[in-house]
Design an enzyme around this catalytic site. Sequence first.
Site, PDB file in Angstrom:
ATOM      1  N   ARG A 155      22.427   5.374 -23.804  1.00 52.01           N
ATOM      2  CA  ARG A 155      22.947   5.994 -25.037  1.00 52.01           C
ATOM      3  C   ARG A 155      24.882   5.653 -23.994  1.00 52.01           C
ATOM      4  O   ARG A 155      26.210   5.859 -24.413  1.00 52.01           O
ATOM      5  CB  ARG A 155      23.284   7.454 -24.207  1.00 52.01           C
ATOM      6  CG  ARG A 155      22.418   8.031 -24.966  1.00 52.01           C
ATOM      7  CD  ARG A 155      22.582   8.504 -26.508  1.00 52.01           C
ATOM      8  NE  ARG A 155      22.716   9.851 -27.055  1.00 52.01           N
ATOM      9  CZ  ARG A 155      21.828   9.780 -27.699  1.00 52.01           C
ATOM     10  NH1 ARG A 155      20.653   9.714 -27.240  1.00 52.01           N
ATOM     11  NH2 ARG A 155      21.474  11.227 -27.809  1.00 52.01           N
ATOM     12  N   ARG A 214      28.573  15.794 -30.011  1.00 50.61           N
ATOM     13  CA  ARG A 214      27.472  14.246 -29.927  1.00 50.61           C
ATOM     14  C   ARG A 214      28.077  13.322 -30.539  1.00 50.61           C
ATOM     15  O   ARG A 214      27.571  12.579 -29.539  1.00 50.61           O
ATOM     16  CB  ARG A 214      26.312  14.716 -30.373  1.00 50.61           C
ATOM     17  CG  ARG A 214      25.560  15.959 -29.352  1.00 50.61           C
ATOM     18  CD  ARG A 214      24.214  16.993 -29.876  1.00 50.61           C
ATOM     19  NE  ARG A 214      22.899  15.527 -30.253  1.00 50.61           N
ATOM     20  CZ  ARG A 214      22.171  15.837 -31.243  1.00 50.61           C
ATOM     21  NH1 ARG A 214      22.594  16.858 -32.205  1.00 50.61           N
ATOM     22  NH2 ARG A 214      21.562  15.062 -32.304  1.00 50.61           N
ATOM     23  N   ARG A 222      19.211  18.947 -40.521  1.00 48.23           N
ATOM     24  CA  ARG A 222      17.969  18.992 -40.182  1.00 48.23           C
ATOM     25  C   ARG A 222      17.811  20.322 -38.882  1.00 48.23           C
ATOM     26  O   ARG A 222      16.883  20.800 -38.790  1.00 48.23           O
ATOM     27  CB  ARG A 222      18.902  17.700 -38.589  1.00 48.23           C
ATOM     28  CG  ARG A 222      16.341  17.690 -37.764  1.00 48.23           C
ATOM     29  CD  ARG A 222      16.955  16.258 -37.070  1.00 48.23           C
ATOM     30  NE  ARG A 222      18.018  16.623 -36.514  1.00 48.23           N
ATOM     31  CZ  ARG A 222      18.313  15.256 -35.290  1.00 48.23           C
ATOM     32  NH1 ARG A 222      18.194  14.160 -35.399  1.00 48.23           N
ATOM     33  NH2 ARG A 222      19.544  15.719 -34.688  1.00 48.23           N
ATOM     34  N   ARG A 270      16.556  23.013 -34.011  1.00 50.55           N
ATOM     35  CA  ARG A 270      17.720  22.006 -32.401  1.00 50.55           C
ATOM     36  C   ARG A 270      18.339  22.736 -32.012  1.00 50.55           C
ATOM     37  O   ARG A 270      19.380  23.420 -32.842  1.00 50.55           O
ATOM     38  CB  ARG A 270      17.254  21.265 -32.367  1.00 50.55           C
ATOM     39  CG  ARG A 270      16.049  19.745 -32.326  1.00 50.55           C
ATOM     40  CD  ARG A 270      16.445  18.351 -32.543  1.00 50.55           C
ATOM     41  NE  ARG A 270      17.697  17.883 -31.960  1.00 50.55           N
ATOM     42  CZ  ARG A 270      18.320  16.490 -31.454  1.00 50.55           C
ATOM     43  NH1 ARG A 270      16.804  15.685 -32.221  1.00 50.55           N
ATOM     44  NH2 ARG A 270      18.987  16.574 -31.399  1.00 50.55           N
ATOM     45  N   LYS A 278      16.432   6.998 -36.802  1.00 49.36           N
ATOM     46  CA  LYS A 278      16.306   6.232 -36.054  1.00 49.36           C
ATOM     47  C   LYS A 278      14.980   7.020 -35.038  1.00 49.36           C
ATOM     48  O   LYS A 278      13.398   5.932 -35.061  1.00 49.36           O
ATOM     49  CB  LYS A 278      16.616   6.249 -34.380  1.00 49.36           C
ATOM     50  CG  LYS A 278      18.093   5.579 -33.844  1.00 49.36           C
ATOM     51  CD  LYS A 278      18.856   5.791 -32.761  1.00 49.36           C
ATOM     52  CE  LYS A 278      19.747   6.943 -32.220  1.00 49.36           C
ATOM     53  NZ  LYS A 278      19.347   8.305 -33.156  1.00 49.36           N
TER      54      LYS A 278
HETATM   55  P1  AMP Z   1      18.418  13.275 -29.132  1.00 53.60           P
HETATM   56  O1  AMP Z   1      17.127  13.640 -29.507  1.00 53.60           O
HETATM   57  O2  AMP Z   1      18.398  11.105 -28.512  1.00 53.60           O
HETATM   58  O3  AMP Z   1      19.629  12.822 -29.943  1.00 53.60           O
HETATM   59  O4  AMP Z   1      18.511  13.197 -28.118  1.00 53.60           O
HETATM   60  C1  AMP Z   1      18.521  14.969 -27.221  1.00 53.60           C
HETATM   61  C2  AMP Z   1      19.742  15.210 -26.074  1.00 53.60           C
HETATM   62  O5  AMP Z   1      18.962  14.768 -25.128  1.00 53.60           O
HETATM   63  C3  AMP Z   1      20.822  14.283 -26.235  1.00 53.60           C
HETATM   64  O6  AMP Z   1      21.985  14.751 -26.825  1.00 53.60           O
HETATM   65  C4  AMP Z   1      21.248  14.228 -24.693  1.00 53.60           C
HETATM   66  O7  AMP Z   1      22.062  15.880 -24.073  1.00 53.60           O
HETATM   67  C5  AMP Z   1      19.926  14.316 -23.785  1.00 53.60           C
HETATM   68  N1  AMP Z   1      19.632  12.490 -24.335  1.00 53.60           N
HETATM   69  C6  AMP Z   1      18.838  12.018 -24.626  1.00 53.60           C
HETATM   70  N2  AMP Z   1      18.922  10.384 -24.546  1.00 53.60           N
HETATM   71  C7  AMP Z   1      19.774  10.611 -23.409  1.00 53.60           C
HETATM   72  C8  AMP Z   1      20.579   8.971 -22.903  1.00 53.60           C
HETATM   73  N3  AMP Z   1      19.503   8.167 -22.769  1.00 53.60           N
HETATM   74  N4  AMP Z   1      21.497   9.906 -21.721  1.00 53.60           N
HETATM   75  C9  AMP Z   1      21.462  11.039 -20.802  1.00 53.60           C
HETATM   76  N5  AMP Z   1      21.551  12.134 -22.268  1.00 53.60           N
HETATM   77  C10 AMP Z   1      20.095  12.226 -23.213  1.00 53.60           C
END
Ligand code: AMP
Length: 192
Positions: A90, A146, A129, A135, A15
């Site tokens: 989410r 996740r 990654r 990360r 994405k």
């Molecule tokens: P991502 O980079 O999208 O995988 O997001 C990394 C982390 O940020 C996730 O595992 C959550 O802890 C937090 N996060 C990102 N987007 C959301 C969301 N829409 N709602 C809640 N937590 C989020």
Amino acid sequence: MTINVLFLGPQGSGKGTQATRICAAHGVPHVSTGDMFRAAIAEQTALGREVEPIVAAGELVPDALTVALIRDRIAKDDAQAGFILDGFPRNIAQAESLDRMLEVIGRPLDRVFFFDLDDATATTRALERANREARVDDTPEVIARRLAIYHEQTAPVVARYRATGTLHEINAARSVDDVFAEISAAFGWLAR
Ligand code: AMP
């Protein structure tokens, strides 16, 4: 003309990579809640300190914080011609908040792209990654957590948009260039 688009899919489905490329080509902002939280953590703002342990554990940040972040972001000047939301919504509560937000500003969603990827490939890609980007949430345990949250809470969001007919399903197991070509074609059509 505006292009209001969501990218949904599990970690490792590409994405973020695709959003970066499509946004560069179409001049719309890439709005990633994950990137916004990581920036806040790096800067150690009040928000960053609050969400740091949640992000590190792979849990979802509370909806109130996340929805407020999106509301402020899409009100900015550069988002008036459209946006790609990556990693939001989410869960169903976030999707409902987004629907209400867009209704108030009179900007319906044009398309929801669902990056479909099996768990094994998603996990392999996230682990790869981990080697590149370091990360905090790309450890095997947190990746598994996740993915579990994705199935529990985000898959129902995909079903919701499938039911409204705005969903475009993408086979995300293909190469970056193949996926980009498919999304670009769909964008060209949306932008007509
Ligand atoms: P991502 O980079 O999208 O995988 O997001 C990394 C982390 O940020 C996730 O595992 C959550 O802890 C937090 N996060 C990102 N987007 C959301 C969301 N829409 N709602 C809640 N937590 C989020």
